[in-house]
Design a protein around this motif. Sequence first.
Motif, PDB file in Angstrom:
ATOM      1  N   ALA A  88       1.115  -0.851   0.088  1.00 44.01           N
ATOM      2  CA  ALA A  88       0.053   0.062   0.074  1.00 44.01           C
ATOM      3  C   ALA A  88       1.266   1.613   0.245  1.00 44.01           C
ATOM      4  CB  ALA A  88      -1.144  -0.201   0.703  1.00 44.01           C
ATOM      5  N   ASP A  89       0.378   2.796  -0.512  1.00 42.66           N
ATOM      6  CA  ASP A  89       1.463   4.016  -0.317  1.00 42.66           C
ATOM      7  C   ASP A  89       1.048   3.988   1.125  1.00 42.66           C
ATOM      8  OD1 ASP A  89       1.471   4.088  -2.773  1.00 42.66           O
ATOM      9  OD2 ASP A  89      -0.627   3.786  -3.060  1.00 42.66           O
ATOM     10  N   LEU A  90      -0.326   3.581   1.968  1.00 41.94           N
ATOM     11  CA  LEU A  90       0.484   3.918   3.374  1.00 41.94           C
ATOM     12  C   LEU A  90      -0.392   2.891   4.193  1.00 41.94           C
ATOM     13  CD1 LEU A  90       0.818   6.269   5.184  1.00 41.94           C
ATOM     14  CD2 LEU A  90      -1.875   6.952   5.085  1.00 41.94           C
ATOM     15  N   TRP A  91       0.831   2.929   4.866  1.00 38.83           N
ATOM     16  CA  TRP A  91       0.114   1.650   5.634  1.00 38.83           C
ATOM     17  C   TRP A  91      -0.369   1.940   7.495  1.00 38.83           C
ATOM     18  CZ3 TRP A  91       2.899  -1.573  10.158  1.00 38.83           C
ATOM     19  CH2 TRP A  91       2.470  -2.493  10.253  1.00 38.83           C
ATOM     20  N   LEU A  92      -1.746   1.954   7.968  1.00 37.50           N
ATOM     21  CA  LEU A  92      -1.580   2.479   9.397  1.00 37.50           C
ATOM     22  C   LEU A  92      -2.370   1.367  10.191  1.00 37.50           C
ATOM     23  CD1 LEU A  92      -4.701   5.126   8.363  1.00 37.50           C
ATOM     24  CD2 LEU A  92      -2.484   5.493   8.927  1.00 37.50           C
ATOM     25  N   PRO A  93      -1.460   1.100  11.243  1.00 41.21           N
ATOM     26  CA  PRO A  93      -1.633  -0.597  11.673  1.00 41.21           C
ATOM     27  C   PRO A  93      -2.372   0.031  13.082  1.00 41.21           C
ATOM     28  CG  PRO A  93       0.588   1.168  12.399  1.00 41.21           C
ATOM     29  CD  PRO A  93      -0.437   1.708  11.528  1.00 41.21           C
ATOM     30  N   ILE A  94      -3.631   0.251  12.769  1.00 41.43           N
ATOM     31  CA  ILE A  94      -5.439  -0.113  13.854  1.00 41.43           C
ATOM     32  C   ILE A  94      -4.960  -0.992  15.064  1.00 41.43           C
ATOM     33  CG2 ILE A  94      -6.452   1.530  12.381  1.00 41.43           C
ATOM     34  CD1 ILE A  94      -7.859  -0.822  12.413  1.00 41.43           C
ATOM     35  N   ARG A  95      -5.851  -0.887  15.948  1.00 43.37           N
ATOM     36  CA  ARG A  95      -5.874  -2.119  16.887  1.00 43.37           C
ATOM     37  C   ARG A  95      -6.566  -2.839  16.097  1.00 43.37           C
ATOM     38  NH1 ARG A  95      -6.181   1.595  21.774  1.00 43.37           N
ATOM     39  NH2 ARG A  95      -4.375   1.847  21.961  1.00 43.37           N
ATOM     40  N   PRO A  96      -6.419  -4.788  17.190  1.00 40.93           N
ATOM     41  CA  PRO A  96      -7.175  -5.530  16.152  1.00 40.93           C
ATOM     42  C   PRO A  96      -9.314  -5.217  15.929  1.00 40.93           C
ATOM     43  CG  PRO A  96      -5.542  -6.762  17.777  1.00 40.93           C
ATOM     44  CD  PRO A  96      -5.458  -5.040  17.189  1.00 40.93           C
ATOM     45  N   GLY A  97      -9.510  -5.424  15.419  1.00 36.43           N
ATOM     46  CA  GLY A  97     -10.587  -5.283  16.193  1.00 36.43           C
ATOM     47  C   GLY A  97     -11.947  -3.637  15.959  1.00 36.43           C
ATOM     48  N   SER A  98     -10.634  -2.509  15.291  1.00 36.49           N
ATOM     49  CA  SER A  98     -11.315  -1.391  15.111  1.00 36.49           C
ATOM     50  C   SER A  98     -11.402  -1.361  14.242  1.00 36.49           C
ATOM     51  CB  SER A  98     -10.390  -0.890  16.160  1.00 36.49           C
ATOM     52  OG  SER A  98      -8.838  -1.041  15.237  1.00 36.49           O
ATOM     53  N   GLU A  99     -11.323  -2.185  13.178  1.00 34.01           N
ATOM     54  CA  GLU A  99     -12.137  -1.136  11.454  1.00 34.01           C
ATOM     55  C   GLU A  99     -13.465  -0.691  11.757  1.00 34.01           C
ATOM     56  OE1 GLU A  99     -11.140  -4.437  12.372  1.00 34.01           O
ATOM     57  OE2 GLU A  99      -9.455  -4.933  10.852  1.00 34.01           O
ATOM     58  N   GLU A 100     -13.774  -1.394  12.187  1.00 30.18           N
ATOM     59  CA  GLU A 100     -15.658  -0.815  11.983  1.00 30.18           C
ATOM     60  C   GLU A 100     -16.081   0.572  12.551  1.00 30.18           C
ATOM     61  OE1 GLU A 100     -18.247  -3.785  13.164  1.00 30.18           O
ATOM     62  OE2 GLU A 100     -19.947  -2.938  11.934  1.00 30.18           O
ATOM     63  N   ALA A 101     -14.461   0.741  13.640  1.00 27.22           N
ATOM     64  CA  ALA A 101     -14.822   2.246  15.180  1.00 27.22           C
ATOM     65  C   ALA A 101     -14.178   2.920  13.702  1.00 27.22           C
ATOM     66  CB  ALA A 101     -13.921   1.852  16.113  1.00 27.22           C
ATOM     67  N   LEU A 102     -13.030   2.591  12.923  1.00 19.83           N
ATOM     68  CA  LEU A 102     -12.868   3.487  11.887  1.00 19.83           C
ATOM     69  C   LEU A 102     -13.550   4.080  11.121  1.00 19.83           C
ATOM     70  CD1 LEU A 102     -10.143   5.319  10.821  1.00 19.83           C
ATOM     71  CD2 LEU A 102      -8.942   3.235   9.970  1.00 19.83           C
ATOM     72  N   ALA A 103     -14.290   3.915  10.476  1.00 19.24           N
ATOM     73  CA  ALA A 103     -15.598   3.606   9.715  1.00 19.24           C
ATOM     74  C   ALA A 103     -15.907   4.462  10.187  1.00 19.24           C
ATOM     75  CB  ALA A 103     -15.895   2.341   8.942  1.00 19.24           C
ATOM     76  N   LEU A 104     -16.570   4.060  11.227  1.00 19.81           N
ATOM     77  CA  LEU A 104     -18.195   5.451  12.173  1.00 19.81           C
ATOM     78  C   LEU A 104     -16.862   6.833  12.161  1.00 19.81           C
ATOM     79  CD1 LEU A 104     -19.822   2.883  14.519  1.00 19.81           C
ATOM     80  CD2 LEU A 104     -20.534   3.494  12.064  1.00 19.81           C
ATOM     81  N   GLY A 105     -15.693   6.557  12.582  1.00 22.96           N
ATOM     82  CA  GLY A 105     -14.668   7.855  13.148  1.00 22.96           C
ATOM     83  C   GLY A 105     -14.924   8.351  11.663  1.00 22.96           C
TER      84      GLY A 105
END
Lengths: 589, 185
Positions: A212-229
């Motif tokens: 990828a051009d940019l990797w954001l190392p988020i916490r496990p299971g927080s993908e949906e929260a990132l979308a809502l954020g």
Amino acid sequence: MKTTRRDIFKFAGGSALGVLFTPAPWRLITDTALWSENWPGIPRPARGEIRAKFTNCSLCTAGCAVRARCVGDQPVSLAGVRGGLCPFGVTGHHLPYHPARLRQGPVSEATAAVAEAIAKCGPDERVAVLDLRPGRTASWTARRAMAALKSGLYIAPAQSPVAVDLSKAKTVLSLGAPLVERWGTPANVFAARDGFRLIQAEPVESRTAALADLWLPIRPGSEEALALGLAGQLSTAETAQITGLTELQLASVGQTIASCRLSLVIDKNMSPAVVSLNVKLGNWGRTIGPRAEAPVPREWEKAAPVTELAAVPDRSVRVLLIDESAPGEYLPWDAIEKKLAPENPLVVVFAWSANGYGRHAKYVLPTPVYPEALDDIPSAIDSPAPCFRIAAPLVAAPAGVVNPSEFIASLAGLPPSDTLRERAAAIHQAGLGTLVTYADAKSVPVKDVKPDDFWKALNAGGCWVGQALPPANPQAGAATVRAATVRERLPRATDDLVVIATTPPAASLISPLFTKLYQESDLLLAPNCVALHPLDAARCGIAFGTHAILETPNGKWSVRVLTDSSVRPGVILAARPEMAGAQGKVVRA
Amino acid sequence: MRGKIVFLAGLVAALGAGWAGFPYAIYTSRLEPVDFSHKIHADKAGAKCEDCHAFRDDGTFAGIPTLDKCAGCHAAAMGSTAAEKSFIDLYVTPQREPPWASYARQPENVFFSHITHVKLGNVKCESCHGALGASDKLPRYQQDRISGYSRDIWGTAGRPGMTMNDCIACHSHQARQDSCLDCHK
């Protein structure tokens, strides 16, 4: 002159020395080695006329066009048509000869047992089909069969109601979707890759994250929260706390996708939160739209609705028929088991290999496998236009196998019919779209093709491509997701690590040729291995390569532990999906 | 002294048997079914290799021509040689395929793409098959009794072999990349 024993030995010694300076011993060694290549038991490909056959690969939803080089009727090599084929597709013709292949099963015994169990079903008990690859013509047959049964239920993994168009996107934010590994149609992804900037938000540095051009190392299971954020349903501070990203990173990503007129947000299955975010960003009708399906005959529309497994009442399924014949999504067995009736549930699995759900079933019935199986391939998630492709058999299936849809149709008393041909006729009758034939790279409007020619072309690797649905309803698939629900789903704060699954290289068993990748290298995480960050491994007191026990609420597994600094601290990376989706710990064996 | 003579006798006997007798024992030998002359076809008929050893429309190599191809010209005798008359009487008239033996047959576990080498790599036929295309007489076909392969795959005077080592050597010499699945099924 008297010949003595000494003379004989001396003559033999001279002969032994002499023979070493002749071609005889060396030729015999070589010939013996060559002979061993051809001794009985070594499979011998038939010699005969060399022909090319065309079909479509059904090993995943990409459905790549395939050119098979056949000697007589036997395919000896597979290749892509006007494009590449993945390593698993290239070796697809090995699958009928896989060591785990099933060829015989108790078909008549299972038929009688299923019929008896259906007859004895109580008023609150269900007969269900679990279809791991919905959207096929065989899936429609199963749905019609379940509609014909009084207590029939058709269960399938959730299918996203939307499709994306990567070719139009300029910025793609991927929330853990394995975009360049195994997502959608690889050929489409790679063709479009140069045209968009890829931001990958994922707990581990997967191959997609690395590319990828940019990797954001988020916490496990927080993908949906990132979308809502990013959609503004969670505050920036809370999103930062949940995902582990800084507020500055969140603001930057939010600005990037909002300022780009053609952005796209994806996750593995296009969850409602992600669709909702796309609608909010104004992507609906541009890079994302409703998913269309190839037409079906009008009489098929009296079919059972698609029910997700979670919506099935617990302990309600008396007879469960699992169609595992086509590679599809994995559902954890414990989630399935909860739905079975408490006493004497009957589980019948249709599978081509001994691995899989067959371990939990009373009967495992063998099915044809690609490239023996006649099946169609539903449209992929990155195909805005509907399409209809047939995986035409390249070799005949063995005598003892059963066709799952025919078996299920007969249970419900549906008359035997050529459902694929009926569906092709319905598509032709609609007169929309074009027929693409890869062999000669032609695209012809369907209305200019005769019905018989259309059917022949489909069986020779052709593909019908319809028209994308107009984006009439921008809220389609964008169900409201409550922030509170997402918070509940987040991993609990404990000392346990979060187990997440790697993207498997293929959806099902693959050619034994690839065993070397697992056993002789660490290029792929083997099914018996987990990977930890070196610091986590040290904290657990486990060294690289040692054996340990992985304990999660889903079960315990004996695993070999690898350390990998690309794995985020706090995460256990596993290859088997049944290990993942929970918090667990690794303890020394 | 006597002991040395006996030892040398054994040595000489083994060398003689190994060099002179062994090849007769290990190979079976037979003539090709037709006394075919590549030279006559090339010189008098002006035929090129690909006229008879053709590529099919899909790029696959037809190999040794079938009787249909031969009968296209030799339905009736074109010359006066005994070999041609015998060929027509034994094979063309009764429509029987000649049981040709292939000097270059490869093992079952490999395939060789002629079109890749000839059209893409511009490799001459002679590079692998030697001067067979200019020969006036087909050599005897010799088959290894144990391995079942033609003796010619090991190469003969003036012609390279056709073993895997020969393929690898040529690819290395030409700086071509290769991998197992390029050739092995």
